[in-house]
Design an enzyme around this catalytic site. Structure first.
Site, PDB file in Angstrom:
ATOM      1  N   LYS A  77      38.238  51.426  32.153  1.00 26.62           N
ATOM      2  CA  LYS A  77      38.915  50.194  32.575  1.00 26.62           C
ATOM      3  C   LYS A  77      37.894  49.095  32.794  1.00 26.62           C
ATOM      4  CE  LYS A  77      42.552  48.089  34.792  1.00 26.62           C
ATOM      5  NZ  LYS A  77      42.348  47.025  33.784  1.00 26.62           N
ATOM      6  N   LYS A 101      32.142  50.639  40.169  1.00 28.84           N
ATOM      7  CA  LYS A 101      33.201  50.023  40.997  1.00 28.84           C
ATOM      8  C   LYS A 101      34.357  51.001  41.176  1.00 28.84           C
ATOM      9  CE  LYS A 101      32.357  45.398  39.220  1.00 28.84           C
ATOM     10  NZ  LYS A 101      32.824  44.060  38.886  1.00 28.84           N
ATOM     11  N   LYS A 113      34.179  47.796  29.238  1.00 22.50           N
ATOM     12  CA  LYS A 113      34.051  46.335  29.254  1.00 22.50           C
ATOM     13  C   LYS A 113      34.030  45.823  27.832  1.00 22.50           C
ATOM     14  CE  LYS A 113      33.369  42.836  32.191  1.00 22.50           C
ATOM     15  NZ  LYS A 113      33.616  42.716  33.630  1.00 22.50           N
ATOM     16  N   THR A 197      40.038  39.351  43.195  1.00 19.80           N
ATOM     17  CA  THR A 197      38.571  39.445  43.260  1.00 19.80           C
ATOM     18  C   THR A 197      38.084  38.683  44.494  1.00 19.80           C
ATOM     19  OG1 THR A 197      38.524  39.619  40.874  1.00 19.80           O
ATOM     20  CG2 THR A 197      36.436  39.089  41.950  1.00 19.80           C
ATOM     21  N   ASN A 228      37.912  31.730  38.601  1.00 23.84           N
ATOM     22  CA  ASN A 228      38.867  32.589  39.288  1.00 23.84           C
ATOM     23  C   ASN A 228      38.285  33.102  40.612  1.00 23.84           C
ATOM     24  OD1 ASN A 228      39.580  35.643  39.758  1.00 23.84           O
ATOM     25  ND2 ASN A 228      41.412  34.679  38.925  1.00 23.84           N
ATOM     26  N   SER A 355      44.066  45.522  39.692  1.00 22.78           N
ATOM     27  CA  SER A 355      44.419  45.881  38.309  1.00 22.78           C
ATOM     28  C   SER A 355      44.967  47.306  38.265  1.00 22.78           C
ATOM     29  CB  SER A 355      43.188  45.798  37.400  1.00 22.78           C
ATOM     30  OG  SER A 355      43.027  44.496  36.912  1.00 22.78           O
TER      31      SER A 355
HETATM   32  N1  LIG Z   1      37.950  37.581  37.216  1.00 18.93           N
HETATM   33  C1  LIG Z   1      37.801  38.762  37.792  1.00 18.93           C
HETATM   34  O1  LIG Z   1      38.770  39.449  38.114  1.00 18.93           O
HETATM   35  C2  LIG Z   1      36.438  39.287  38.084  1.00 18.93           C
HETATM   36  C3  LIG Z   1      35.297  38.527  37.872  1.00 18.93           C
HETATM   37  N2  LIG Z   1      34.080  39.043  38.218  1.00 18.93           N
HETATM   38  C4  LIG Z   1      32.857  38.287  37.966  1.00 18.93           C
HETATM   39  O2  LIG Z   1      32.873  37.059  38.675  1.00 18.93           O
HETATM   40  C5  LIG Z   1      32.109  36.093  37.950  1.00 18.93           C
HETATM   41  C6  LIG Z   1      32.990  34.872  37.696  1.00 18.93           C
HETATM   42  O3  LIG Z   1      34.126  35.302  36.953  1.00 18.93           O
HETATM   43  P1  LIG Z   1      35.477  34.469  36.925  1.00 18.93           P
HETATM   44  O4  LIG Z   1      35.574  33.641  38.156  1.00 18.93           O
HETATM   45  O5  LIG Z   1      36.544  35.395  36.577  1.00 18.93           O
HETATM   46  O6  LIG Z   1      35.218  33.538  35.654  1.00 18.93           O
HETATM   47  P2  LIG Z   1      35.882  32.141  35.295  1.00 18.93           P
HETATM   48  O7  LIG Z   1      35.782  32.031  33.822  1.00 18.93           O
HETATM   49  O8  LIG Z   1      37.191  31.986  35.938  1.00 18.93           O
HETATM   50  O9  LIG Z   1      34.863  31.093  35.966  1.00 18.93           O
HETATM   51  C7  LIG Z   1      33.498  31.094  35.685  1.00 18.93           C
HETATM   52  C8  LIG Z   1      32.824  30.048  36.557  1.00 18.93           C
HETATM   53  O10 LIG Z   1      31.404  30.169  36.366  1.00 18.93           O
HETATM   54  C9  LIG Z   1      30.900  28.901  35.964  1.00 18.93           C
HETATM   55  N3  LIG Z   1      29.750  29.088  35.090  1.00 18.93           N
HETATM   56  C10 LIG Z   1      29.756  29.493  33.808  1.00 18.93           C
HETATM   57  N4  LIG Z   1      28.513  29.475  33.323  1.00 18.93           N
HETATM   58  C11 LIG Z   1      27.717  29.056  34.344  1.00 18.93           C
HETATM   59  C12 LIG Z   1      26.323  28.811  34.480  1.00 18.93           C
HETATM   60  N5  LIG Z   1      25.504  28.973  33.439  1.00 18.93           N
HETATM   61  N6  LIG Z   1      25.850  28.413  35.691  1.00 18.93           N
HETATM   62  C13 LIG Z   1      26.701  28.226  36.728  1.00 18.93           C
HETATM   63  N7  LIG Z   1      28.011  28.417  36.658  1.00 18.93           N
HETATM   64  C14 LIG Z   1      28.506  28.822  35.481  1.00 18.93           C
HETATM   65  C15 LIG Z   1      32.056  28.221  35.256  1.00 18.93           C
HETATM   66  O11 LIG Z   1      31.857  26.824  35.163  1.00 18.93           O
HETATM   67  C16 LIG Z   1      33.198  28.621  36.174  1.00 18.93           C
HETATM   68  O12 LIG Z   1      33.237  27.798  37.313  1.00 18.93           O
HETATM   69  C17 LIG Z   1      31.640  36.786  36.669  1.00 18.93           C
HETATM   70  O13 LIG Z   1      30.355  37.322  36.873  1.00 18.93           O
HETATM   71  C18 LIG Z   1      32.664  37.906  36.507  1.00 18.93           C
HETATM   72  O14 LIG Z   1      32.166  38.984  35.743  1.00 18.93           O
HETATM   73  C19 LIG Z   1      33.949  40.263  38.806  1.00 18.93           C
HETATM   74  C20 LIG Z   1      35.040  41.031  39.048  1.00 18.93           C
HETATM   75  C21 LIG Z   1      36.354  40.649  38.642  1.00 18.93           C
HETATM   76  O1  LIG Z   2      40.490  44.172  36.526  1.00 17.98           O
HETATM   77  C1  LIG Z   2      39.854  44.940  35.844  1.00 17.98           C
HETATM   78  O2  LIG Z   2      40.301  45.939  35.329  1.00 17.98           O
HETATM   79  C2  LIG Z   2      38.382  44.672  35.559  1.00 17.98           C
HETATM   80  C3  LIG Z   2      37.750  43.512  36.255  1.00 17.98           C
HETATM   81  C4  LIG Z   2      36.339  43.345  35.774  1.00 17.98           C
HETATM   82  O3  LIG Z   2      36.104  43.190  34.594  1.00 17.98           O
HETATM   83  C5  LIG Z   2      35.227  43.417  36.715  1.00 17.98           C
HETATM   84  O4  LIG Z   2      35.405  43.884  37.840  1.00 17.98           O
HETATM   85  O5  LIG Z   2      34.101  43.030  36.327  1.00 17.98           O
END
Ligand SMILES: NC(=O)C1=CN([C@@H]2O[C@H](COP(=O)(O)OP(=O)(O)OC[C@H]3O[C@@H](n4cnc5c(N)ncnc54)[C@H](O)[C@@H]3O)[C@@H](O)[C@H]2O)C=CC1
Ligand SMILES: O=C(O)CCC(=O)C(=O)O
Length: 421
Positions: A77, A101, A113, A197, A228, A355
């Site tokens: 997953k 995790k 992934k 998250t 997010n 999830s």
């Molecule tokens: N969405 C989820 O459910 C989960 C996300 N994560 C992790 O959290 C982190 C953020 O993910 P999301 O919020 O989902 O992504 P998202 O796509 O919703 O947002 C990404 C954010 O990071 C910023 N960003 C992108 N490149 C950047 C850079 N070079 N420098 C600074 N900021 C930058 C973007 O402008 C945006 O604000 C990632 O590392 C992701 O793997 C971890 C677990 C679950």
């Molecule tokens: O919601 C999921 O199954 C995976 C979320 C994820 O990609 C992460 O925790 O980095």
């Protein structure tokens, strides 16, 4: 050319440093070298090339990946990332963190992934839909509700999950909501997945603050990333009475020691988590990390806190909402400086936890209220935080190693029981 070389070096070290900590964790738990040999890389890694008709009638070939780290515990997953800097080594490391995790929160999964090298900010909705469907066709043989269940990650969202679910259901010729999580509510999504998250990060912040004797009300918080994870977190912290004094996105950072107007920023941000482009008075992402604050939350990309800036971090607590934001050298420096570092594999596990709830609801065909999701999430994460904090105390190891020790155990045991090692 030099950018490419730098990117390769950084992502290779993500996999290598993950292997270093997994090896150390297995060693501390008394597992054999064979167990490490099994777990040091994903069991499967599929590379696909996806031809997509672009709006200007040209054809572009995109490269994508799906890594499945270990399925001894159950199906794999993990999310799918759409980003220009996705690469094979990074996807492998990300799948291994997913295994950890799932082990930490005790979900019946291993880690997977996926990623596609692309920049969705430069693509139309039609191009994105064709790419999402093309990726599912390309990986359909190795994924499914009992094999490998994708979800959202950087620059992917519930609309993309909906297209992917629809494509998979067409291929299999039956409705398959359990193929993917992070779907819109009307297509079998779960209450609470979108904010999960950040909710998990919030629970970790609350627990860490208690250990450090910091009152959340009035605490100064900096959040790197406003997508997010970062934007919901900023909102939760603001609503809890904390002062969010800095946020950033891919284009820079904004900072105000008196606190930012979070509701205004949420209203103005776009679907890619961009908001700083509206401001002139900006600082850089790196400068933001070094500002004085009580709690720092990297919630964007990897390798942000390194041996070059770890000694400049002023926060007493660092909670990793992003995957891999702190290098191993930086982890050591922060721990020596008595900063409480809550590692990614614990802090960001709220997403995969909800999830899992979504997948359970899809399998049952019976849906829960938001309160039930919140209660179950809190119970699991508080328990996981305590387990890891206690492991760190009793075994005198840092929080990252403690988290790996807790996370790797079930997968190692399941692999041994199956006779794989
Ligand atoms: N969405 C989820 O459910 C989960 C996300 N994560 C992790 O959290 C982190 C953020 O993910 P999301 O919020 O989902 O992504 P998202 O796509 O919703 O947002 C990404 C954010 O990071 C910023 N960003 C992108 N490149 C950047 C850079 N070079 N420098 C600074 N900021 C930058 C973007 O402008 C945006 O604000 C990632 O590392 C992701 O793997 C971890 C677990 C679950
Ligand atoms: O919601 C999921 O199954 C995976 C979320 C994820 O990609 C992460 O925790 O980095």
């Amino acid at each position: 050319m030099s950018t490419t070389i730098k990117e390769e070096k950084v992502t290779a070290s993500l996999l290598e440093s993950t292997q270093v900590v997994i090896k150390e964790a297995l060693g501390k738990l008394g597992y054999s070298e064979e167990v490490f040999e099994l777990l040091k890389e994903p069991l499967r890694m599929l590379t696909v090339r996806i031809p997509i008709k672009m709006d200007d009638n040209s054809t572009k070939i995109f490269t994508g990946y799906r890594a499945q780290h270990n399925d001894a515990v159950g199906p794999t997953k993990g999310g799918i990332r759409f980003h220009p800097e996705v690469d094979e080594e990074e996807v492998k490391a990300l799948s291994m963190w997913m295994s950890l995790k799932c082990g930490i929160v005790n979900l019946p999964y291993g880690g997977g992934k996926g990623g596609i090298i692309c920049d969705p900010r430069q693509m139309s909705m039609g191009e994105l839909e064709r790419l999402s469907r093309g990726y599912v066709r390309a990986i359909s043989q190795i994924v499914g509700p009992t094999k490998d269940i994708p979800a959202p990650d950087v620059y992917t969202n519930s609309q993309i999950m909906a297209w992917m679910m629809d494509e998979y259901s067409r291929i299999r010729e039956h409705d398959s909501p359990g193929f993917i999580t992070g779907k819109p509510l009307v297509l079998g999504g779960s209450h609470g997945r979108e904010k999960a998250t950040a909710q998990g990060v919030t629970i970790c912040i609350e627990e860490a603050a208690k250990r450090k004797g910091i009152e959340l009300k009035g605490a100064r918080i900096i959040v790197q990333g406003f997508g997010n994870a970062g934007s919901f977190l900023a909102k939760f912290m603001h609503d809890a009475g904390a002062k969010v004094i800095g946020i950033s996105d891919a284009y820079g950072a904004i900072y105000n020691p008196d606190g930012l107007d979070i509701d205004y920023l949420l209203d103005k941000r776009d679907s890619f988590g961009t908001v700083t482009t509206l401001f002139e008075n900006k600082i850089t992402n790196q400068e933001l990390l070094e500002q004085d604050c009580d709690i720092l939350v990297p919630a964007a990309i990897s390798n942000q806190i390194t041996n070059e800036n770890a000694h400049l971090i002023k926060a007493q607590i660092v909670v990793e909402a992003a995957n891999g934001p702190t290098t191993l050298e930086a982890t050591k420096i922060l721990t020596e400086r008595n900063v409480l570092l809550v590692p990614d594999v614990l802090a960001s596990s709220g997403g995969v936890t909800v999830s899992y709830f979504e997948w359970v609801q899809n399998n049952q065909g019976y849906y829960w209220e938001d309160e039930e999701v919140q209660r179950k999430l809190k119970e699991l994460l508080v328990n996981s935080f305590n387990q890891i904090y206690d492991m760190a105390e009793t075994r005198k190891v840092n929080m990252r190693l403690a988290a790996y020790m807790v996370g790797v155990r079930k997968m190692a045991e399941a692999s041994i029981f199956r006779g794989w090692v």
